[in-house]
Design an enzyme around this catalytic site. Structure first.
Site, PDB file in Angstrom:
ATOM      1  N   GLU A 106       0.748  -1.098  -0.011  1.00  0.00           N
ATOM      2  CA  GLU A 106      -0.050   0.020   0.020  1.00  0.00           C
ATOM      3  C   GLU A 106       0.931   1.378  -0.044  1.00  0.00           C
ATOM      4  O   GLU A 106       2.048   1.266   0.006  1.00  0.00           O
ATOM      5  CB  GLU A 106      -0.784  -0.069   1.190  1.00  0.00           C
ATOM      6  CG  GLU A 106      -2.114  -0.811   0.926  1.00  0.00           C
ATOM      7  CD  GLU A 106      -3.029  -0.217   0.323  1.00  0.00           C
ATOM      8  OE1 GLU A 106      -3.103   0.719  -0.187  1.00  0.00           O
ATOM      9  OE2 GLU A 106      -4.460  -0.857   0.127  1.00  0.00           O
ATOM     10  N   ARG A 141      -6.927   0.508  13.193  1.00  0.00           N
ATOM     11  CA  ARG A 141      -5.810   1.017  12.811  1.00  0.00           C
ATOM     12  C   ARG A 141      -5.855   2.224  11.771  1.00  0.00           C
ATOM     13  O   ARG A 141      -7.204   2.371  11.166  1.00  0.00           O
ATOM     14  CB  ARG A 141      -4.768  -0.150  12.212  1.00  0.00           C
ATOM     15  CG  ARG A 141      -5.069  -0.510  10.930  1.00  0.00           C
ATOM     16  CD  ARG A 141      -4.225  -1.454  10.081  1.00  0.00           C
ATOM     17  NE  ARG A 141      -4.496  -2.344   9.213  1.00  0.00           N
ATOM     18  CZ  ARG A 141      -4.892  -1.896   7.938  1.00  0.00           C
ATOM     19  NH1 ARG A 141      -4.673  -0.510   7.597  1.00  0.00           N
ATOM     20  NH2 ARG A 141      -5.211  -2.848   7.083  1.00  0.00           N
ATOM     21  N   ASN A 163      -5.287   3.439   7.956  1.00  0.00           N
ATOM     22  CA  ASN A 163      -5.192   2.780   6.675  1.00  0.00           C
ATOM     23  C   ASN A 163      -4.610   3.793   5.510  1.00  0.00           C
ATOM     24  O   ASN A 163      -3.603   4.058   5.580  1.00  0.00           O
ATOM     25  CB  ASN A 163      -6.695   2.423   6.324  1.00  0.00           C
ATOM     26  CG  ASN A 163      -6.781   1.357   5.193  1.00  0.00           C
ATOM     27  OD1 ASN A 163      -5.833   0.680   5.006  1.00  0.00           O
ATOM     28  ND2 ASN A 163      -7.620   1.547   4.105  1.00  0.00           N
ATOM     29  N   ASP A 219     -10.716  -5.857  11.198  1.00  0.00           N
ATOM     30  CA  ASP A 219     -11.557  -7.344  11.158  1.00  0.00           C
ATOM     31  C   ASP A 219     -12.810  -6.611  10.308  1.00  0.00           C
ATOM     32  O   ASP A 219     -13.795  -6.136  10.700  1.00  0.00           O
ATOM     33  CB  ASP A 219     -12.285  -7.794  12.427  1.00  0.00           C
ATOM     34  CG  ASP A 219     -13.138  -9.130  12.042  1.00  0.00           C
ATOM     35  OD1 ASP A 219     -13.108  -9.368  10.764  1.00  0.00           O
ATOM     36  OD2 ASP A 219     -13.372  -9.762  12.829  1.00  0.00           O
ATOM     37  N   ASN A 239     -10.854   4.696   2.313  1.00  0.00           N
ATOM     38  CA  ASN A 239      -9.743   4.522   1.105  1.00  0.00           C
ATOM     39  C   ASN A 239      -9.952   5.499  -0.014  1.00  0.00           C
ATOM     40  O   ASN A 239     -10.708   6.828   0.351  1.00  0.00           O
ATOM     41  CB  ASN A 239      -9.788   3.156   0.411  1.00  0.00           C
ATOM     42  CG  ASN A 239      -8.912   2.048   0.812  1.00  0.00           C
ATOM     43  OD1 ASN A 239      -7.551   2.615   0.653  1.00  0.00           O
ATOM     44  ND2 ASN A 239      -9.138   0.975   1.206  1.00  0.00           N
ATOM     45  N   ASP A 263     -10.303   0.995  -3.916  1.00  0.00           N
ATOM     46  CA  ASP A 263      -9.084   1.024  -3.008  1.00  0.00           C
ATOM     47  C   ASP A 263      -8.361   2.000  -2.960  1.00  0.00           C
ATOM     48  O   ASP A 263      -8.969   3.324  -3.374  1.00  0.00           O
ATOM     49  CB  ASP A 263      -8.190  -0.306  -3.113  1.00  0.00           C
ATOM     50  CG  ASP A 263      -7.677  -0.740  -1.849  1.00  0.00           C
ATOM     51  OD1 ASP A 263      -7.102   0.115  -1.009  1.00  0.00           O
ATOM     52  OD2 ASP A 263      -7.541  -1.833  -1.522  1.00  0.00           O
TER      53      ASP A 263
END
Length: 332
Positions: free
Chosen positions: A26, A118, A120, A138, A169, A221
């Site tokens: 990423e 977290r 991203n 999760d 994203n 994404d």
């Protein structure tokens, strides 16, 4: 509305020493002063550098999962991780070594809305402010606990500017910085939004749907914007790159040899190469391109990635391990 699928030449970045594949590639960021591409391997807990001319690959081990990175003008890195934002100093490896060392200093911690979250996707706006989103790790829970946060460097805090996200994203800005793009990758969403962006205050407003990927292929994404204002989004699970015109029309779809493209960035000496990081599916279904960085020419160039404003300390604590040299520099 669909468009014809393009099949362009796609190369896989080969490295010296040979390295990869990466589980979750990423946040590719082009470093012009080094002729190098940086990215993160989230679950591998490392930052990666690839020098284009030599193929030289370097890994920096990081103690937490890193969602995204950005550089400042002095070569230090801001990394958005599991527990917050950190200033990271990257040291050069000993001659011939693949692994190198890093020093970290905590900058700011978010107030996560639940456990198991977290950072991203994130990057700088055109004015050098850093924004990044949070998510529940999760994804199967489908919890809309994520936010897009802006780093207030002076107050060492994180300010929420968008909430109600599941898997944030697709963060990017138009060339003039007055339009902000944001997506939600979760299978129940698959949406890309645009916002009017207050360039003085760093605040997005007037949210509206830009593109609904339920009508197209894959999940939205990571993304980037080209010099003409086109918005390029990785179609995760769709093995494709999609380009949307500023008015929201899908005008290009490019097939990729990797099932899960994750994020794209323009790089190269003329910013005319599009680099795409990918995620490697678990098990025997993974192919030779999955988990590697791809490179292709799409006939248009990108915009230099903005560097951070004055938000990182000039020196970091910690004694670099013997054999480390100086940290990489980045032209301001």
């Amino acid at each position: 509305m669909s468009c014809a699928i393009e099949h362009l030449r796609v190369d896989r970045l080969a490295s010296v020493p040979e390295a990869g594949p990466y589980a979750v590639g990423e946040s590719p960021v082009w470093h012009a002063a080094q002729d190098a591409l940086y990215w993160v391997d989230i679950t591998g807990k490392r930052i990666v550098r690839h020098v284009i001319e030599t193929g030289r690959r370097t890994h920096w081990a990081i103690p937490e999962q890193v969602g995204c990175i950005a550089f400042d003008g002095a070569g230090s890195v801001l990394a958005a991780m599991e527990s917050g934002l950190f200033a990271v100093q990257l040291y050069e490896p000993p001659a011939g070594a693949l692994e190198a060392h890093a020093s970290l200093q905590a900058l700011a911690s978010p107030r996560f809305r639940c456990q198991g979250m977290r950072f991203n996707d994130g990057r700088c706006d055109r004015q050098g402010r850093f924004l990044a989103g949070t998510m529940v790790m999760d994804m199967s829970l489908g919890l809309a606990a994520g936010e897009l946060l802006r780093h207030d460097a002076a107050a060492r805090t994180l300010v929420p500017v968008v909430d109600g996200l599941i898997v944030q994203n697709g963060l990017a800005w138009s060339p003039d910085g007055r339009t902000m793009y944001l997506s939600d990758s979760h299978p129940s969403r698959r949406l890309i939004w645009t916002f009017d962006y207050d360039v003085d205050a760093g605040v997005p407003h007037s949210r509206r749907v830009f593109a609904d990927l339920n009508r197209y292929v894959g999940r939205p994404d990571g993304a980037t914007v080209d010099e003409a204002g086109g918005y390029w989004i990785c179609a995760n699970d769709g093995a494709a790159l999609l380009r949307f015109a500023p008015d929201g029309r899908l005008d290009r779809q490019i097939a990729l040899p990797a099932a899960k493209p994750a994020m794209c960035a323009f790089g190269g000496k003329r910013l005319d190469t599009l680099y795409v990081t990918t995620i490697r599916p678990a098990g025997a279904s993974a192919g030779e391109y999955d988990g590697h960085v791809l490179a292709l020419h799409v006939g248009i160039g990108g915009i230099p990635e903005p560097v951070l404003g004055d938000c990182l300390p000039r020196t970091l604590p910690g004694d670099p391990i013997a054999g480390s040299g100086t940290a990489p520099g980045l032209d301001p």
